[in-house]
Write an enzyme that holds these catalytic residues in place. Structure first.
Site, mmCIF file in Angstrom:
data_model
loop_
_atom_site.group_PDB
_atom_site.id
_atom_site.type_symbol
_atom_site.label_atom_id
_atom_site.label_comp_id
_atom_site.label_asym_id
_atom_site.label_seq_id
_atom_site.Cartn_x
_atom_site.Cartn_y
_atom_site.Cartn_z
ATOM 1 N N CYS A 1 1.032 -1.136 -0.118
ATOM 2 C CA CYS A 1 0.042 -0.001 -0.066
ATOM 3 C C CYS A 1 0.879 1.195 0.103
ATOM 4 C CB CYS A 1 -0.988 -0.001 1.121
ATOM 5 S SG CYS A 1 -1.882 1.518 1.489
ATOM 6 N N VAL B 1 -5.953 0.958 5.784
ATOM 7 C CA VAL B 1 -4.553 1.159 6.231
ATOM 8 C C VAL B 1 -3.903 2.503 5.419
ATOM 9 C CG1 VAL B 1 -3.966 -0.984 6.676
ATOM 10 C CG2 VAL B 1 -3.267 -0.108 4.575
ATOM 11 N N GLU C 1 -5.557 7.783 7.987
ATOM 12 C CA GLU C 1 -5.230 8.654 6.993
ATOM 13 C C GLU C 1 -3.933 9.153 7.022
ATOM 14 O OE1 GLU C 1 -7.521 8.959 4.792
ATOM 15 O OE2 GLU C 1 -9.193 8.294 5.752
ATOM 16 N N SER C 2 -3.284 8.831 6.077
ATOM 17 C CA SER C 2 -1.761 9.002 5.961
ATOM 18 C C SER C 2 -1.186 10.290 6.152
ATOM 19 C CB SER C 2 -1.116 8.354 4.337
ATOM 20 O OG SER C 2 -1.544 9.379 3.497
#
Length: 256
Positions: free
Chosen positions: A30, A70, A84-85
């Site tokens: 991811c 993720v 949330e990255s």
């Protein structure tokens, strides 16, 4: 702890040591999760990694992230998981500001400019990239042009800064936030054919930057070759979603 494999339905939550380390819920392929690996590794913050099967998500994982996606970052002692990255990356930057090198510029205006560019990358590069890669009815009209125009923005930005990285002499937040898709850019050969490659004259600075990024210590920790990315993409296209292709490869994103 997942032992390198992705935990799925029917699994039990991993038992982790009570050592105060952050816990990152991730998926090996991811790009959004890779963003957080990059920030943690660049800042040399110890953490545990738990890989999640995103097709057969563990029932218990929705208690960690109600969206079931993720990355998610569990902060010991808070009973709170962040997700949330970009939110997670900004949290790490601020929470560990006194314990590790800063990845955003100190100047508020320059920081704002970098944040704008991170957002622009999503719309101008990531969006057409995925439309090309996952189209089931041929290449969407204009998508290749849009992708190239998006990269033009970042080629010109690197030229104007006159530095090796967007962050200066070392990669900064902008470098790490856009890297995962630059690592995967050659996957477009999967959709466009083996003759596809970025124009060396048009994207000379970006290609030099990409070579330098591959040598960065943080990038090395989560780097996956185009060949292995392609294997996973092929499994995804067939519906197999073989997340554990690299589960036993010690050079891949670590557990613990």
């Amino acid at each position: 702890m997942s032992g390198g494999k992705h935990l799925a339905k029917g699994s039990t939550p991993p038992v982790l040591p009570d050592d105060g380390q952050l816990r990152l819920y991730s998926m090996r392929f991811c790009p959004y999760a890779q963003r957080v690996h990059l920030i943690l590794d660049a800042k040399k913050i110890p953490y545990h990694t738990i890989f999640i099967n995103l097709t057969e998500k563990p029932e218990w994982y929705f208690d960690k992230n109600p969206l079931g996606k993720v990355p998610a970052l569990e902060v010991p002692g808070t009973n709170v998981t962040l997700y949330e990255s970009l939110v997670v990356a900004d949290y790490i930057e601020e929470a560990y500001a006194d314990k590790s090198r800063k990845l955003y510029p100190a100047d508020p205006f320059k920081k704002a400019q970098d944040r704008i560019l991170i957002e622009r990358f999503a719309g101008s590069v990531i969006s057409p990239y995925y439309r090309i890669l996952f189209s089931t009815e041929g290449i969407p009209p204009g998508a290749i042009t849009e992708f190239g125009t998006g990269l033009d923005i970042f080629e010109k930005e690197l030229q104007s800064r006159g530095t090796k990285f967007y962050g200066g002499d070392k990669p900064g937040m902008l470098d790490y936030m856009i890297w995962p898709w630059c690592e995967r850019v050659d996957l477009l050969k999967f959709a466009l054919g083996d003759k596809y490659e970025l124009d060396k004259d048009r994207f000379g600075k970006l290609l030099q930057w990409r070579d330098l990024m591959e040598k960065d210590d943080a990038v090395k920790k989560s780097f996956i070759s185009t060949a292995d990315h392609t294997k996973f993409l092929q499994s995804r296209k067939t519906g197999e979603n073989n997340y554990d292709i690299l589960a036993n490869d010690a050079k891949r994103p670590r557990i613990g």
